[in-house]
Design an enzyme around this catalytic site. Structure first.
Site, short mmCIF file in Angstrom:
data_model
loop_
_atom_site.label_atom_id
_atom_site.label_comp_id
_atom_site.label_asym_id
_atom_site.label_seq_id
_atom_site.Cartn_x
_atom_site.Cartn_y
_atom_site.Cartn_z
N ASP A 42 23.06 13.59 39.18
CA ASP A 42 21.89 14.53 39.25
C ASP A 42 22.03 15.48 40.29
O ASP A 42 22.67 15.00 41.26
CB ASP A 42 20.51 13.84 39.12
CG ASP A 42 20.47 13.02 40.65
OD1 ASP A 42 19.97 13.38 41.75
OD2 ASP A 42 20.86 11.88 40.61
N ASP A 86 19.85 16.52 43.71
CA ASP A 86 18.93 16.03 44.53
C ASP A 86 17.68 17.33 44.45
O ASP A 86 18.19 18.22 43.97
CB ASP A 86 19.16 15.75 45.88
CG ASP A 86 18.35 14.97 46.63
OD1 ASP A 86 18.11 13.68 45.79
OD2 ASP A 86 18.13 14.96 47.77
#
Length: 291
Positions: free
Chosen positions: A209, A211
């Protein structure tokens, strides 16, 4: 055998290694308590492997309750010559996209609640962490990940936080200002302990992902992470197979960085001031120097 015994610490989503032969589950007792789970030892061709799921099977342990000292001691006790860490991470840079792998060469340790050394009162040692990653192992792992079809970033700074919460936006912006590339919760004190145990260590960090600094995307959540994690885990298994293939028939020699002898220059406590109880706990980690 080739002389390689590769310890693999499986991170989130990686709980086994495909293709292991002659497998046995081993419950290891260490002076630092029990490791995260039973270790699985086996071989692929002439390469020995020891696998340990960092969070335990079923992901039972939080990042700060992982028994890092016991894990590294157990790998050393079972004869591992090198340790490859597999871990999920978040990205702090636009170029490091979900699904990419990163082979970091530096860490910033922001953990505060973990036992981060095998040494202490009665036996003091100071190892160098200037270059915390084994360059040879990291290069082989990166090559294997690329061969598996993954985009690999060579080098980078891994910022380690306690968790288990993800970072705030303010923290995420700060870490980017520091020049950090990825963020995770598990590689410290793991890397420090591996160095104290004179084990060449490398990290294969799998980006799951962006952040929360990246405001145009949703903030990181477990639901989003799990979807990418499964794809990453499959690629990591292919990369592990590739590393083992590289090691086949190649006789292991010492790390070019001299990691296996780093304690020669680290222990400072005078022999007559050393605590016998502490020395007994260091039998696996530093036994070659304390006999």
């Amino acid at each position: 055998m080739s002389g390689w015994t590769l310890g693999i610490i499986g991170g989130s989503g990686l709980y086994e290694i495909d293709g292991l032969e002659g497998t046995e589950e081993i419950a290891v007792e260490t002076p630092w308590g029990a490791p995260s789970d039973k270790l699985v030892r086996g071989h692929i061709g002439d390469v020995s492997l020891v696998f340990l799921p960092r969070h335990g099977k079923g992901h039972r342990l939080t990042p700060s309750t992982v028994p890092y000292r016991a894990n590294i001691d157990a790998l050393k006790r079972l004869g591992c010559t090198d340790v490859l860490s597999i871990s999920a991470c978040g990205s702090l840079q636009e170029a490091y996209a979900p699904g990419d792998f990163v082979m970091p060469d530096q860490f910033i340790d922001r953990t505060v609640s973990r036992d981060n050394s095998f040494f202490g009162p009665g036996m003091v040692a100071h190892v160098s962490m200037a270059d915390p990653i084994c360059e040879r192992l990291s290069a082989m792992a990166g090559d294997a990940a690329e061969a598996a079809g993954v985009k690999v970033h060579r080098g980078g700074t891994y910022l380690v936080i306690d968790g288990p919460q993800f970072s705030s936006r303010a923290e995420s912006f700060l870490y980017r200002q520091w020049g950090c590339d990825i963020i995770g919760m598990t590689n410290m004190p793991e890397a420090k302990l591996a160095r104290e145990a004179e084990l060449p260590y490398a990290t294969m960090a799998m980006v799951t992902d962006y952040d929360c600094w990246r405001e145009e995307t949703d903030a990181v959540s477990v639901t989003n992470v799990l979807e990418v994690m499964q794809k990453n885990a499959n690629a990591a298994k292919q990369a592990i197979a590739g590393i083992v293939k590289t090691l086949q028939g190649v006789e292991r020699t010492g790390s070019p960085q001299g990691i296996e002898t780093c304690l020669d220059y680290a222990m400072i406590t005078a022999p007559d001031a050393r605590d016998p109880a502490m020395l007994a706990k260091l039998d696996a980690v530093a036994g070659r120097l304390l006999v």
